[in-house]
Design a protein around this motif. Structure first.
Motif, PDB file in Angstrom:
ATOM      1  N   VAL A 289       1.048  -1.247   0.032  1.00  0.00           N
ATOM      2  CA  VAL A 289      -0.064   0.002  -0.114  1.00  0.00           C
ATOM      3  C   VAL A 289       0.902   1.152  -0.048  1.00  0.00           C
ATOM      4  O   VAL A 289       0.363   2.191  -0.234  1.00  0.00           O
ATOM      5  CB  VAL A 289      -1.054  -0.141   1.175  1.00  0.00           C
ATOM      6  CG1 VAL A 289      -0.265   0.219   2.519  1.00  0.00           C
ATOM      7  CG2 VAL A 289      -2.195   1.084   1.136  1.00  0.00           C
TER       8      VAL A 289
ATOM      9  N   PRO B 139      -2.987   5.112   3.167  1.00  0.00           N
ATOM     10  CA  PRO B 139      -3.426   6.311   2.307  1.00  0.00           C
ATOM     11  C   PRO B 139      -4.227   7.231   3.104  1.00  0.00           C
ATOM     12  O   PRO B 139      -5.251   6.909   3.948  1.00  0.00           O
ATOM     13  CB  PRO B 139      -4.162   5.483   1.486  1.00  0.00           C
ATOM     14  CG  PRO B 139      -3.894   4.122   1.576  1.00  0.00           C
ATOM     15  CD  PRO B 139      -3.554   3.701   2.818  1.00  0.00           C
TER      16      PRO B 139
ATOM     17  N   CYS C 116     -12.866  -1.940   1.082  1.00  0.00           N
ATOM     18  CA  CYS C 116     -11.695  -2.907   0.843  1.00  0.00           C
ATOM     19  C   CYS C 116     -11.388  -4.003   1.892  1.00  0.00           C
ATOM     20  O   CYS C 116     -11.166  -4.899   1.991  1.00  0.00           O
ATOM     21  CB  CYS C 116     -10.530  -1.855   0.710  1.00  0.00           C
ATOM     22  SG  CYS C 116      -9.028  -2.689   0.324  1.00  0.00           S
ATOM     23  N   ARG C 117     -11.302  -3.570   3.301  1.00  0.00           N
ATOM     24  CA  ARG C 117     -11.193  -4.148   4.391  1.00  0.00           C
ATOM     25  C   ARG C 117     -11.950  -5.456   4.364  1.00  0.00           C
ATOM     26  O   ARG C 117     -11.640  -6.560   4.711  1.00  0.00           O
ATOM     27  CB  ARG C 117     -11.148  -3.387   5.891  1.00  0.00           C
ATOM     28  CG  ARG C 117     -10.525  -4.104   7.018  1.00  0.00           C
ATOM     29  CD  ARG C 117     -10.647  -3.519   8.249  1.00  0.00           C
ATOM     30  NE  ARG C 117     -12.281  -3.094   8.559  1.00  0.00           N
ATOM     31  CZ  ARG C 117     -12.567  -1.937   8.869  1.00  0.00           C
ATOM     32  NH1 ARG C 117     -11.927  -0.987   9.043  1.00  0.00           N
ATOM     33  NH2 ARG C 117     -13.832  -1.848   9.192  1.00  0.00           N
TER      34      ARG C 117
ATOM     35  N   SER D 214      -4.196  -5.266   1.945  1.00  0.00           N
ATOM     36  CA  SER D 214      -4.986  -4.090   2.466  1.00  0.00           C
ATOM     37  C   SER D 214      -4.685  -3.482   3.746  1.00  0.00           C
ATOM     38  O   SER D 214      -4.479  -4.436   4.755  1.00  0.00           O
ATOM     39  CB  SER D 214      -6.429  -4.533   2.347  1.00  0.00           C
ATOM     40  OG  SER D 214      -7.484  -3.656   2.958  1.00  0.00           O
ATOM     41  N   CYS D 215      -4.708  -2.094   3.842  1.00  0.00           N
ATOM     42  CA  CYS D 215      -4.178  -1.626   5.018  1.00  0.00           C
ATOM     43  C   CYS D 215      -5.450  -1.578   6.082  1.00  0.00           C
ATOM     44  O   CYS D 215      -5.079  -1.495   7.443  1.00  0.00           O
ATOM     45  CB  CYS D 215      -3.567  -0.073   4.867  1.00  0.00           C
ATOM     46  SG  CYS D 215      -4.768   1.065   4.764  1.00  0.00           S
ATOM     47  N   GLY D 216      -6.475  -1.647   5.861  1.00  0.00           N
ATOM     48  CA  GLY D 216      -7.587  -2.044   6.611  1.00  0.00           C
ATOM     49  C   GLY D 216      -8.396  -0.673   7.056  1.00  0.00           C
ATOM     50  O   GLY D 216      -9.339  -0.527   7.859  1.00  0.00           O
ATOM     51  N   LYS D 217      -7.957   0.211   6.474  1.00  0.00           N
ATOM     52  CA  LYS D 217      -8.439   1.720   6.943  1.00  0.00           C
ATOM     53  C   LYS D 217      -9.867   2.037   6.485  1.00  0.00           C
ATOM     54  O   LYS D 217     -10.539   2.565   7.196  1.00  0.00           O
ATOM     55  CB  LYS D 217      -7.548   2.954   6.509  1.00  0.00           C
ATOM     56  CG  LYS D 217      -7.926   4.381   6.693  1.00  0.00           C
ATOM     57  CD  LYS D 217      -6.636   5.144   6.512  1.00  0.00           C
ATOM     58  CE  LYS D 217      -7.050   6.639   6.815  1.00  0.00           C
ATOM     59  NZ  LYS D 217      -6.033   7.721   6.690  1.00  0.00           N
TER      60      LYS D 217
ATOM     61  N   SER E 144     -14.036   2.180  -2.384  1.00  0.00           N
ATOM     62  CA  SER E 144     -12.996   2.185  -1.395  1.00  0.00           C
ATOM     63  C   SER E 144     -12.165   3.434  -1.629  1.00  0.00           C
ATOM     64  O   SER E 144     -12.209   4.473  -2.508  1.00  0.00           O
ATOM     65  CB  SER E 144     -12.003   1.331  -2.180  1.00  0.00           C
ATOM     66  OG  SER E 144     -12.303  -0.058  -1.878  1.00  0.00           O
ATOM     67  N   LEU E 145     -11.165   3.633  -0.478  1.00  0.00           N
ATOM     68  CA  LEU E 145     -10.762   5.055  -0.218  1.00  0.00           C
ATOM     69  C   LEU E 145      -9.499   5.283  -1.247  1.00  0.00           C
ATOM     70  O   LEU E 145      -9.136   6.549  -1.841  1.00  0.00           O
ATOM     71  CB  LEU E 145     -10.223   5.026   1.150  1.00  0.00           C
ATOM     72  CG  LEU E 145      -9.131   6.405   1.613  1.00  0.00           C
ATOM     73  CD1 LEU E 145     -10.320   7.430   1.469  1.00  0.00           C
ATOM     74  CD2 LEU E 145      -8.929   6.187   3.143  1.00  0.00           C
ATOM     75  N   CYS E 146      -8.669   4.117  -1.483  1.00  0.00           N
ATOM     76  CA  CYS E 146      -7.393   4.369  -2.405  1.00  0.00           C
ATOM     77  C   CYS E 146      -7.721   3.391  -3.557  1.00  0.00           C
ATOM     78  O   CYS E 146      -8.311   2.443  -3.678  1.00  0.00           O
ATOM     79  CB  CYS E 146      -6.234   4.339  -1.602  1.00  0.00           C
ATOM     80  SG  CYS E 146      -5.671   2.356  -1.614  1.00  0.00           S
TER      81      CYS E 146
ATOM     82  N   GLY F 195      -7.991  -0.931  -3.169  1.00  0.00           N
ATOM     83  CA  GLY F 195      -9.247  -1.239  -3.064  1.00  0.00           C
ATOM     84  C   GLY F 195      -9.965  -0.798  -4.300  1.00  0.00           C
ATOM     85  O   GLY F 195     -10.634  -1.827  -4.783  1.00  0.00           O
TER      86      GLY F 195
HETATM   87  S1  SF4 Z   1      -8.769   0.864  -0.251  1.00  0.00           S
HETATM   88 FE1  SF4 Z   1      -8.855   1.329   2.148  1.00  0.00          FE
HETATM   89  S2  SF4 Z   1      -8.338  -0.331   3.362  1.00  0.00           S
HETATM   90 FE2  SF4 Z   1      -7.675  -0.703   0.947  1.00  0.00          FE
HETATM   91  S3  SF4 Z   1      -5.631  -0.280   1.056  1.00  0.00           S
HETATM   92 FE3  SF4 Z   1      -6.760   1.479   0.327  1.00  0.00          FE
HETATM   93  S4  SF4 Z   1      -7.422   2.813   2.277  1.00  0.00           S
HETATM   94 FE4  SF4 Z   1      -6.359   0.666   2.836  1.00  0.00          FE
END
Ligand code: SF4
Ligand code: SF4
Ligand code: SF4
Ligand code: FES
Length: 630
Positions: A304, A322, A482-483, A475-478, A520-522, A525
């Motif tokens: 990530v 992210p 995505c998480r 996946s960073c889980g934020k 998704s945020l980034c 995802g």
């Molecule tokens: S989409 Fe969301 S959970 Fe997935 S890597 Fe990007 S910030 Fe992290």
């Protein structure tokens, strides 16, 4: 220690001197010293050449040059002898004395060290004639073979730092941005955002400080384009960053590079030190009043952190997660200041655009994708390695003309472009042009340039599962989509490959994929459903076979296959029994069949299903096609 280059006049004088010195050599032996060739023991080959040239009294006439990757790593250790262009592959220290006495001294070709084209089975003597190279358009990678990455004079001799000199002495920041815009250069790191526009946004943001970042966090499995450029031609990246820094008004830059790339870090570090000693980095570069320096930042290996806002967090010492965009890094990046982030390949293109001209660059490629692109060509393909091609080339040309087609004459099934979150494209797309927009239209993407070729023994559901597993781990889980969504897609795919897929699975995957893509945020995802959505689009019948018929057509998914012996093809050779780890392949009491006749002394074999762990070792070992998978 490199000598200080006080101004542009001295730079040009040094360039001339470097060129003259290089003209003094009658021949050059360019031996690859890249990471791939290190694994084949290239350093011992290089040492052997050094000793042998001295022994045979050739050290003054013949230059030994250790270079970065030549792209054809599976042929390492390899060398090209200039000017004859003789290309030797898989050389060992034991071959070196003969190469020096026969080829370098006597001009004779050593047949056994020449490359054999797998298609024609013919030996190819010259590098330029090797199909893998012949069908490429090598600009960045041509330079890799022409310089020692730690030798500033080598880089000057190929015209290095002339772009930076023009940017620092002759051009205003606005002119540089206009040139990059006119060239049509788009970011090679994944998004394909127009580079000049990104610089323009950054430069137009009021700020006392701006930053330049080189993203060398290349995380795609199997991809190593950026590593090879950094290892092989670090001065080009430094020069590109100097040009970018002048354009946006930055005094400091960072190269964020994976810690798993020790040779790239070493060569880049050495090049930065040399550039500093020469006054090409630091205060008042070439007496132009412009100051700029570079720091290397080593990344810890999280996929990530290749995402630009995650990278920025990591450089600042925060968790590599992210952040929402906007604001974009060009508006608010490192320490809240406007920051331009481009990847290694993008920066390495910049000096060429400055020195050869934006029109020259814009003359290559398609309407909206200019220049060349480096791909990491791997998978079920005869020639694996790094290939540089003009934008707009067809996938077929890459796979067949450069890659040499599929090994063993097997059938092409798919090619995945764009790394783990790229889409899988079927045979019907082979004649499509490769550029940013076309790949996106087809349901895939350029990404940073990963290209994995798959043959008819590849299960596309299994492939989608493999990439979802990779992405769910990375996946960073934020953010929730995505998480939660990526692991759910992985779990549904796991059920399908285990023969437990429900009737709703396809619709669920489609809906989940679209939701994760949109919410998704980034980009990790946002692009992660590509392998699922593209295989659903192009290989839906395989999903249906797994779910409805409990069958894996490619014979890959272990829960859905059985290995068995075709008895009238079995010669009783016993190869399967020898490799079987669980003693599941055993001799029967029945006679084997040799050349169509029953043979009493040799016994046909069979597979005991209860013991078979479906590892596939027997089918690889059987030379008589006597084992089938159903
Ligand atoms: S989409 Fe969301 S959970 Fe997935 S890597 Fe990007 S910030 Fe992290
Ligand atoms: S390797 Fe093939 S031919 Fe040999 S014993 Fe096994 S099944 Fe028969
Ligand atoms: S698939 Fe593996 S375990 Fe099964 S019979 Fe063949 S070698 Fe043995
Ligand atoms: S590392 Fe030697 S050819 Fe790639």
């Amino acid at each position: 220690m490199a000598k200080l280059i006080p101004d542009v006049k001295a730079l040009e004088a040094l360039r001339k001197k470097s060129l003259d010195e290089r003209k003094g050599y009658k021949q050059v032996i360019a031996v690859c010293g890249g990471t791939g060739c290190h694994a084949y023991g290239c350093m011992k080959v290089i040492e052997a050449f050094r000793a042998e040239l001295a022994k045979q009294g050739l050290a003054k006439d013949v230059r030994l040059r250790t270079t970065g990757c030549h792209g054809f790593c599976e042929m390492g250790s390899l060398c090209i002898i200039h000017p004859s262009d003789i290309f030797y592959v898989k050389i060992t220290p034991e071959d070196v004395a003969e190469v020096v006495s026969e080829t370098v001294k006597a001009g004779k070709v050593i047949d056994r060290l020449c490359y054999t084209d797998p298609a024609s089975k013919k030996k190819v003597v010259k590098a330029a004639e090797v199909p893998f190279y012949k069908n490429q358009h090598r600009l960045l990678f041509a330079q890799n073979g022409m310089v020692d990455p730690k030798d500033l004079d080598d880089y000057l001799a190929i015209g290095g730092f002339s772009g930076a000199a023009a940017a620092l002495c002759d051009l205003k920041p606005r002119d540089i941005i206009d040139k990059i815009k006119a060239s049509g250069l788009r970011g090679r790191g994944g998004g394909g955002f127009p580079t000049g526009r990104k610089w323009e946004i950054c430069a137009s943001h009021e700020s006392d400080v701006r930053y330049i970042v080189c993203n060398a966090d290349e995380g795609d499995p199997g991809a190593y384009m950026d590593r090879s450029i950094l290892e092989g031609n670090p001065f080009a990246v430094i020069e590109g960053m100097i040009v970018g820094a002048k354009a946006i008004g930055a005094a400091h830059g960072y190269v964020y590079v994976r810690n798993e790339y020790p040779l790239a870090v070493e060569n880049l570090g050495a090049a930065i030190v040399k550039a500093r000693e020469a006054g090409l980095l630091g205060e008042d570069i070439l007496k132009t009043g412009f100051s700029f320096d570079i720091t290397i930042n080593r990344g810890g290996g999280a996929f990530v952190c290749g995402e630009e806002t995650g990278l920025i967090s990591s450089v600042m010492g925060l968790t590599g997660e992210p952040n929402p965009k906007p604001p974009y890094p060009a508006q608010r990046g490192l320490w809240g200041k406007p920051t331009v982030i481009n990847n290694v390949e993008t920066w390495a293109n910049v000096p060429m655009i400055l020195s050869k001209g934006e029109k020259w660059f814009a003359g290559m490629g398609t309407a909206n994708s200019k220049g060349t692109k480096v791909f990491s060509l791997v998978g079920k393909i005869n020639n694996t390695g790094l290939v540089e091609v003009p934008m707009g080339i067809t996938l077929r040309k890459i796979v067949y003309d450069i890659g040499g087609g599929i090994p063993g004459g097997r059938k092409f099934k798919a090619v995945q472009t764009g790394g783990p979150s790229g889409g899988c494209l079927p045979e019907s797309m082979l004649d499509s042009p490769v550029d940013f927009d076309e790949l996106t239209k087809m349901g895939s993407m350029m990404g940073s340039g990963g290209m994995i070729v798959m043959d008819d023994r590849t299960c596309m559901v299994d492939v989608a599962h493999y990439f979802m597993k990779f992405l769910s781990e990375e996946s960073c889980g934020k953010c929730v989509p995505c998480r939660e969504g990526v692991p759910r897609m992985k779990a549904i795919l796991e059920d399908i490959t285990n023969g437990k897929g429900s009737d709703e699975a396809i619709a669920l995957l489609q809906e989940l994929g679209e939701t994760v893509r949109d919410a998704s945020l980034c980009a990790l995802g946002g692009t992660s459903p590509n392998p699922v959505l593209s295989t659903l689009k192009y290989f839906r019948d395989e999903y249906e076979a797994h779910i409805r018929d409990k069958r894996c057509p490619a014979g890959v998914c272990k829960a859905l296959i059985n290995y068995s012996v075709i008895e009238d093809r079995c010669t009783g050779c016993g190869a399967c029994a020898r490799v079987c780890p669980t003693q599941a392949a055993v001799a029967t009491g029945r006679p084997a069949t040799v050349k169509g006749k029953k043979h009493d002394k040799l016994k046909a074999h069979e597979i005991v299903q209860e013991k078979c762990i479906k590892c596939g070792a027997c089918i690889e070992a059987c030379k008589f096609d006597a084992i089938k998978v159903e």
